[in-house]
Write a protein that holds these residues in place. Structure first.
Motif, PDB file in Angstrom:
ATOM      1  N   SER A  37       0.835  -1.311  -0.021  1.00  0.00           N
ATOM      2  CA  SER A  37       0.147   0.014  -0.025  1.00  0.00           C
ATOM      3  C   SER A  37       0.843   1.293  -0.071  1.00  0.00           C
ATOM      4  CB  SER A  37      -0.935   0.103   1.317  1.00  0.00           C
ATOM      5  OG  SER A  37      -1.944  -1.045   1.257  1.00  0.00           O
ATOM      6  N   PRO A  38       0.586   2.186  -0.684  1.00  0.00           N
ATOM      7  CA  PRO A  38       1.260   3.453  -0.758  1.00  0.00           C
ATOM      8  C   PRO A  38       0.754   4.423   0.293  1.00  0.00           C
ATOM      9  CG  PRO A  38      -0.403   3.692  -2.215  1.00  0.00           C
ATOM     10  CD  PRO A  38      -0.529   2.273  -1.770  1.00  0.00           C
ATOM     11  N   HIS A  39       1.422   4.101   1.390  1.00  0.00           N
ATOM     12  CA  HIS A  39       0.843   4.736   2.736  1.00  0.00           C
ATOM     13  C   HIS A  39       1.654   6.173   3.011  1.00  0.00           C
ATOM     14  CE1 HIS A  39      -0.507   0.901   4.647  1.00  0.00           C
ATOM     15  NE2 HIS A  39       0.421   0.530   4.178  1.00  0.00           N
ATOM     16  N   GLN A  40       2.512   6.628   2.261  1.00  0.00           N
ATOM     17  CA  GLN A  40       2.999   7.928   2.478  1.00  0.00           C
ATOM     18  C   GLN A  40       2.646   8.781   1.396  1.00  0.00           C
ATOM     19  OE1 GLN A  40       7.341   6.939   2.969  1.00  0.00           O
ATOM     20  NE2 GLN A  40       6.981   6.481   5.011  1.00  0.00           N
ATOM     21  N   VAL A  41       2.815  10.150   1.680  1.00  0.00           N
ATOM     22  CA  VAL A  41       2.707  11.208   0.856  1.00  0.00           C
ATOM     23  C   VAL A  41       3.645  11.024  -0.381  1.00  0.00           C
ATOM     24  CG1 VAL A  41       2.963  13.606   0.583  1.00  0.00           C
ATOM     25  CG2 VAL A  41       1.518  12.751   2.501  1.00  0.00           C
ATOM     26  N   VAL A  99       2.444   9.212  -3.685  1.00  0.00           N
ATOM     27  CA  VAL A  99       1.375   9.822  -4.375  1.00  0.00           C
ATOM     28  C   VAL A  99       1.487  11.207  -4.974  1.00  0.00           C
ATOM     29  CG1 VAL A  99      -0.457   8.020  -3.602  1.00  0.00           C
ATOM     30  CG2 VAL A  99      -0.339  10.411  -2.517  1.00  0.00           C
ATOM     31  N   MET A 100       2.475  11.875  -4.498  1.00  0.00           N
ATOM     32  CA  MET A 100       2.557  13.386  -4.730  1.00  0.00           C
ATOM     33  C   MET A 100       2.992  13.745  -6.136  1.00  0.00           C
ATOM     34  SD  MET A 100       6.168  14.187  -2.817  1.00  0.00           S
ATOM     35  CE  MET A 100       7.707  13.792  -3.350  1.00  0.00           C
ATOM     36  N   LEU A 123      -0.928   9.449   4.212  1.00  0.00           N
ATOM     37  CA  LEU A 123      -1.987   9.866   3.685  1.00  0.00           C
ATOM     38  C   LEU A 123      -3.201  10.503   4.471  1.00  0.00           C
ATOM     39  CD1 LEU A 123      -2.560   7.686   0.359  1.00  0.00           C
ATOM     40  CD2 LEU A 123      -0.906   9.209   1.033  1.00  0.00           C
ATOM     41  N   ALA A 124      -3.525   9.794   5.642  1.00  0.00           N
ATOM     42  CA  ALA A 124      -4.483  10.345   6.556  1.00  0.00           C
ATOM     43  C   ALA A 124      -4.120  11.539   7.142  1.00  0.00           C
ATOM     44  CB  ALA A 124      -4.623   9.205   7.565  1.00  0.00           C
ATOM     45  N   ASP A 145      -4.737  13.407  -5.557  1.00  0.00           N
ATOM     46  CA  ASP A 145      -3.353  12.821  -5.402  1.00  0.00           C
ATOM     47  C   ASP A 145      -3.831  11.499  -4.207  1.00  0.00           C
ATOM     48  OD1 ASP A 145      -1.831  13.582  -7.129  1.00  0.00           O
ATOM     49  OD2 ASP A 145      -1.173  15.131  -5.796  1.00  0.00           O
ATOM     50  N   LEU A 146      -4.527  12.277  -3.038  1.00  0.00           N
ATOM     51  CA  LEU A 146      -4.804  11.277  -2.127  1.00  0.00           C
ATOM     52  C   LEU A 146      -5.854  10.339  -2.565  1.00  0.00           C
ATOM     53  CD1 LEU A 146      -5.061  13.914   0.865  1.00  0.00           C
ATOM     54  CD2 LEU A 146      -3.061  12.451   0.064  1.00  0.00           C
TER      55      LEU A 146
END
Length: 219
Positions: A4-8, A11-12, A106-107, A138-139
């Protein structure tokens, strides 16, 4: 462990348009139109983010173009009136900039956007140097993950870890991002945790946990 892409940083947008503090009003508008964005980071010479200029910062110039605000409006809209007369990014920008680090979840980024009422966040390193920009869109990219990818991750990182020897096979079905878990497991204590962990996988829309425990049929 998980995919999972858990970090900013996952997806930035890394190709970012920005302006310097001396950028002029018309140049800012032209860049926003060219890049189809509603806000631009304002940088110092070394790439450090010192502010953000947004459409909201630019609109007072049009709003107050032909108006002669009364005393009450002048006091209430002092900042907007100052921006109506501004001609450069350093006069227009909101500072200090609301930013986020690439290793934020992301949260966390979504929470900052909601609390600060912004649609985009400059992503900076520990020195405050621009690395990218993350937007609301993006999020939401995580919800484009294929159902098969979600199912594979949940089987590997949730089901196989919590229930290595189930009484009956645990089935993971994902449809339009909604996860359904079925099967019988040995211990009821892991069922609620399985549902929570599956719900926490990036891209999952909802979880329908139908797992049952063997000990619930005892006696």
């Amino acid at each position: 462990m998980g995919s999972s892409p858990h970090q900013v940083s996952d997806v930035m947008t890394r190709a970012v348009v920005a302006v310097g503090r001396k950028a002029l009003f018309k140049d800012i508008v032209e860049r926003m139109a060219e890049w189809k964005v509603g806000a631009l980071p304002v940088l110092e010479g070394d790439g450090r983010v010192i502010g953000v200029v947004s459409e909201a910062d630019l609109l007072p110039k049009e709003e107050f173009r032909d108006s002669d605000p009364d005393r009450f409006t002048q006091l209430r809209r002092l900042s907007d009136l100052a921006k109506a007369g501004a001609v450069s990014a350093e006069e227009l920008m909101s500072a200090p900039a609301v930013t986020v680090h690439g290793d934020a979840t992301l949260a966390e980024a979504a929470r900052i956007m909601a609390l600060r009422q912004v649609k985009r966040l400059p992503v900076v390193n520990s020195e405050g140097v621009l690395e990218g920009v993350v937007s609301r869109g993006d999020l939401l990219k995580v919800f484009l993950r294929p159902d098969n990818d979600l199912a594979d991750e949940i089987r590997r990182d949730v089901v196989d870890v919590l229930f290595p020897a189930p009484v009956e096979p645990v089935h993971v079905i994902v449809s339009d991002g909604v996860v359904t878990l079925t099967g019988r497991v040995g211990d009821a204590s892991g069922i609620e945790l399985a549902a929570r962990l599956a719900r926490g996988v990036e891209g999952v829309v909802g979880v329908d946990c139908r797992l049952t425990a063997a000990d619930s049929h005892a006696g």
